[in-house]
Design a protein around this motif. Sequence first.
Motif, PDB file in Angstrom:
ATOM      1  N   LEU A 188       0.831  -1.208   0.000  1.00 45.51           N
ATOM      2  CA  LEU A 188       0.000   0.000   0.000  1.00 45.51           C
ATOM      3  C   LEU A 188       0.863   1.255   0.000  1.00 45.51           C
ATOM      4  CD1 LEU A 188      -2.859   1.188   0.176  1.00 45.51           C
ATOM      5  CD2 LEU A 188      -2.667   1.067   2.666  1.00 45.51           C
ATOM      6  N   MET A 189       1.883   1.295   0.864  1.00 45.29           N
ATOM      7  CA  MET A 189       2.749   2.474   0.928  1.00 45.29           C
ATOM      8  C   MET A 189       3.572   2.621  -0.358  1.00 45.29           C
ATOM      9  SD  MET A 189       1.920   3.891   3.690  1.00 45.29           S
ATOM     10  CE  MET A 189       3.148   5.200   3.621  1.00 45.29           C
ATOM     11  N   GLY A 190       4.018   1.506  -0.922  1.00 44.47           N
ATOM     12  CA  GLY A 190       4.757   1.577  -2.185  1.00 44.47           C
ATOM     13  C   GLY A 190       3.913   2.148  -3.304  1.00 44.47           C
ATOM     14  N   TRP A 191       2.622   1.801  -3.288  1.00 43.20           N
ATOM     15  CA  TRP A 191       1.720   2.312  -4.320  1.00 43.20           C
ATOM     16  C   TRP A 191       1.374   3.790  -4.087  1.00 43.20           C
ATOM     17  CZ3 TRP A 191      -3.986   2.705  -3.687  1.00 43.20           C
ATOM     18  CH2 TRP A 191      -4.619   3.136  -4.864  1.00 43.20           C
ATOM     19  N   LEU A 192       1.072   4.150  -2.828  1.00 44.54           N
ATOM     20  CA  LEU A 192       0.650   5.520  -2.533  1.00 44.54           C
ATOM     21  C   LEU A 192       1.795   6.527  -2.645  1.00 44.54           C
ATOM     22  CD1 LEU A 192      -1.688   4.954   0.571  1.00 44.54           C
ATOM     23  CD2 LEU A 192      -2.376   5.533  -1.761  1.00 44.54           C
ATOM     24  N   VAL A 193       2.974   6.149  -2.160  1.00 42.89           N
ATOM     25  CA  VAL A 193       4.080   7.109  -2.073  1.00 42.89           C
ATOM     26  C   VAL A 193       4.989   7.060  -3.303  1.00 42.89           C
ATOM     27  CG1 VAL A 193       6.094   7.825  -0.703  1.00 42.89           C
ATOM     28  CG2 VAL A 193       4.038   6.962   0.443  1.00 42.89           C
ATOM     29  N   PHE A 194       5.226   5.860  -3.828  1.00 45.53           N
ATOM     30  CA  PHE A 194       6.211   5.718  -4.907  1.00 45.53           C
ATOM     31  C   PHE A 194       5.594   5.280  -6.238  1.00 45.53           C
ATOM     32  CE2 PHE A 194       8.248   4.580  -0.834  1.00 45.53           C
ATOM     33  CZ  PHE A 194       9.161   5.618  -0.743  1.00 45.53           C
ATOM     34  N   GLU A 195       4.272   5.087  -6.247  1.00 48.07           N
ATOM     35  CA  GLU A 195       3.575   4.633  -7.453  1.00 48.07           C
ATOM     36  C   GLU A 195       4.186   3.343  -7.994  1.00 48.07           C
ATOM     37  OE1 GLU A 195       3.413   7.824 -10.246  1.00 48.07           O
ATOM     38  OE2 GLU A 195       2.099   9.050  -9.000  1.00 48.07           O
ATOM     39  N   GLN A 196       4.568   2.450  -7.074  1.00 43.18           N
ATOM     40  CA  GLN A 196       5.132   1.152  -7.428  1.00 43.18           C
ATOM     41  C   GLN A 196       4.166   0.074  -6.945  1.00 43.18           C
ATOM     42  OE1 GLN A 196       8.840   1.425  -5.264  1.00 43.18           O
ATOM     43  NE2 GLN A 196       9.958   2.187  -7.040  1.00 43.18           N
ATOM     44  N   PHE A 197       3.687  -0.728  -7.881  1.00 40.75           N
ATOM     45  CA  PHE A 197       2.779  -1.815  -7.512  1.00 40.75           C
ATOM     46  C   PHE A 197       3.270  -3.094  -8.170  1.00 40.75           C
ATOM     47  CE2 PHE A 197      -1.089  -4.338  -7.297  1.00 40.75           C
ATOM     48  CZ  PHE A 197      -1.580  -3.994  -6.042  1.00 40.75           C
ATOM     49  N   PRO A 198       3.374  -4.191  -7.410  1.00 33.06           N
ATOM     50  CA  PRO A 198       3.894  -5.437  -7.980  1.00 33.06           C
ATOM     51  C   PRO A 198       3.015  -5.940  -9.122  1.00 33.06           C
ATOM     52  CG  PRO A 198       3.726  -5.564  -5.576  1.00 33.06           C
ATOM     53  CD  PRO A 198       3.011  -4.329  -5.990  1.00 33.06           C
ATOM     54  N   ASP A 199       3.670  -6.562 -10.129  1.00 33.43           N
ATOM     55  CA  ASP A 199       2.893  -7.175 -11.201  1.00 33.43           C
ATOM     56  C   ASP A 199       2.312  -8.505 -10.718  1.00 33.43           C
ATOM     57  OD1 ASP A 199       4.955  -9.066 -11.329  1.00 33.43           O
ATOM     58  OD2 ASP A 199       5.955  -8.062 -12.996  1.00 33.43           O
ATOM     59  N   ALA A 200       1.525  -9.133 -11.568  1.00 27.86           N
ATOM     60  CA  ALA A 200       0.790 -10.338 -11.162  1.00 27.86           C
ATOM     61  C   ALA A 200       1.727 -11.473 -10.767  1.00 27.86           C
ATOM     62  CB  ALA A 200      -0.134 -10.774 -12.302  1.00 27.86           C
ATOM     63  N   ILE A 201       2.836 -11.645 -11.494  1.00 31.32           N
ATOM     64  CA  ILE A 201       3.760 -12.737 -11.186  1.00 31.32           C
ATOM     65  C   ILE A 201       4.446 -12.488  -9.840  1.00 31.32           C
ATOM     66  CG2 ILE A 201       5.828 -13.975 -11.954  1.00 31.32           C
ATOM     67  CD1 ILE A 201       5.030 -13.388 -14.809  1.00 31.32           C
ATOM     68  N   THR A 202       4.827 -11.231  -9.595  1.00 27.75           N
ATOM     69  CA  THR A 202       5.451 -10.900  -8.310  1.00 27.75           C
ATOM     70  C   THR A 202       4.479 -11.112  -7.156  1.00 27.75           C
ATOM     71  OG1 THR A 202       6.886  -9.281  -9.391  1.00 27.75           O
ATOM     72  CG2 THR A 202       6.625  -9.095  -7.004  1.00 27.75           C
ATOM     73  N   ILE A 203       3.225 -10.738  -7.350  1.00 23.99           N
ATOM     74  CA  ILE A 203       2.206 -10.959  -6.320  1.00 23.99           C
ATOM     75  C   ILE A 203       2.072 -12.447  -6.028  1.00 23.99           C
ATOM     76  CG2 ILE A 203      -0.271 -10.829  -5.835  1.00 23.99           C
ATOM     77  CD1 ILE A 203      -0.304  -8.139  -7.264  1.00 23.99           C
ATOM     78  N   LEU A 204       2.149 -13.281  -7.076  1.00 24.07           N
ATOM     79  CA  LEU A 204       2.097 -14.736  -6.878  1.00 24.07           C
ATOM     80  C   LEU A 204       3.263 -15.197  -6.011  1.00 24.07           C
ATOM     81  CD1 LEU A 204       1.019 -17.585  -7.493  1.00 24.07           C
ATOM     82  CD2 LEU A 204       2.432 -17.555  -9.581  1.00 24.07           C
ATOM     83  N   GLY A 205       4.469 -14.705  -6.300  1.00 24.76           N
ATOM     84  CA  GLY A 205       5.639 -15.076  -5.498  1.00 24.76           C
ATOM     85  C   GLY A 205       5.496 -14.637  -4.051  1.00 24.76           C
TER      86      GLY A 205
END
Length: 311
Positions: free
Chosen positions: A262-279
């Motif tokens: 959540l903080m990575g998305w809100l502050v740095f606009e970084q969100f994991p891709d689907a494969i990373t979320i799976l890992g």
Amino acid sequence: MSTNIAAHPKLWLGIFFLISGLWTLSLLDTAGKLLGMTGYHVVMIAWMRYSINTVFMAATLMPLYKRRNGRSILHSTRPRLQAARALMLLLSTLLFFSVLKIVPLAEGTAMNFCAPLIVLAVSPWLLGETTYVSRWIAVAVGFTGMLIVIRPGGDIPAHGVALGLLSAAVYAFVSILNRKANQADDPMVTLFYGGLVGMIVSSLLVPFFWSPHTPDAVEWMILASTGITSTIGHFLLNSAYRHTEASVLTPFSYSQIISATLMGWLVFEQFPDAITILGIAIICASGMGIAFVEHRRAHPLPVQAKTHPAN
């Protein structure tokens, strides 16, 4: 101790403290990443974090501990162990802040969550604990998730992968020293030694890594927040483990992945891709699964007495 969480309000209180503490520490990680990206050296960030943390604890924790226990919080039965654990904790902080300079917050946090799996892998040799097939399965599944997160062609550069793995290994060693230190002394003593030694050593190092950039008001606030969030976060974690067993709390510790994402998305606009979320999900599942197995092993269900009909 009963395993029925719903029947024990203190267990829910411990879980609340744990999640609150971990999410507070995600604010610390976010501040460290922000400052690192701004150009501040990780030694300077760590110095501010440990200095404010220690001053705050000295003002609040020392007199409280003295009144409660009748002796100084610096009184330790194994001071060398406490010093070694504190030095490793400082190294872990420096490495993790270095990782966050180049790795997205969610991925960096996920790699660090391989530390408990490393502890499981080495515990038969370093802690003399009995090994079980379930533990090796959890380690294998967790590292499969790690390989998916750090896969070639992903968002993490090679040096970020190397630093992330080193950070997880050092944090695993810190976890082992935590167990030994907390068996020797009150956890509050361990907590204070970690801050004090970290402040002293980072104070000796920081003149060589001082940023020539003069912080503005916002940057000073972010620097100061590292000490505040560290103090509050670790206080909440300590409170959680006073209310609830570690085996019950461990599965909930993976909620920090949510706050980091959540903080990575809100502050740095970084969100994991689907494969990373799976890992990440595989790493979390392996950790939560073995935590459940270990809790059941430590608290087997009572055998129900057989009843016989009257003759």
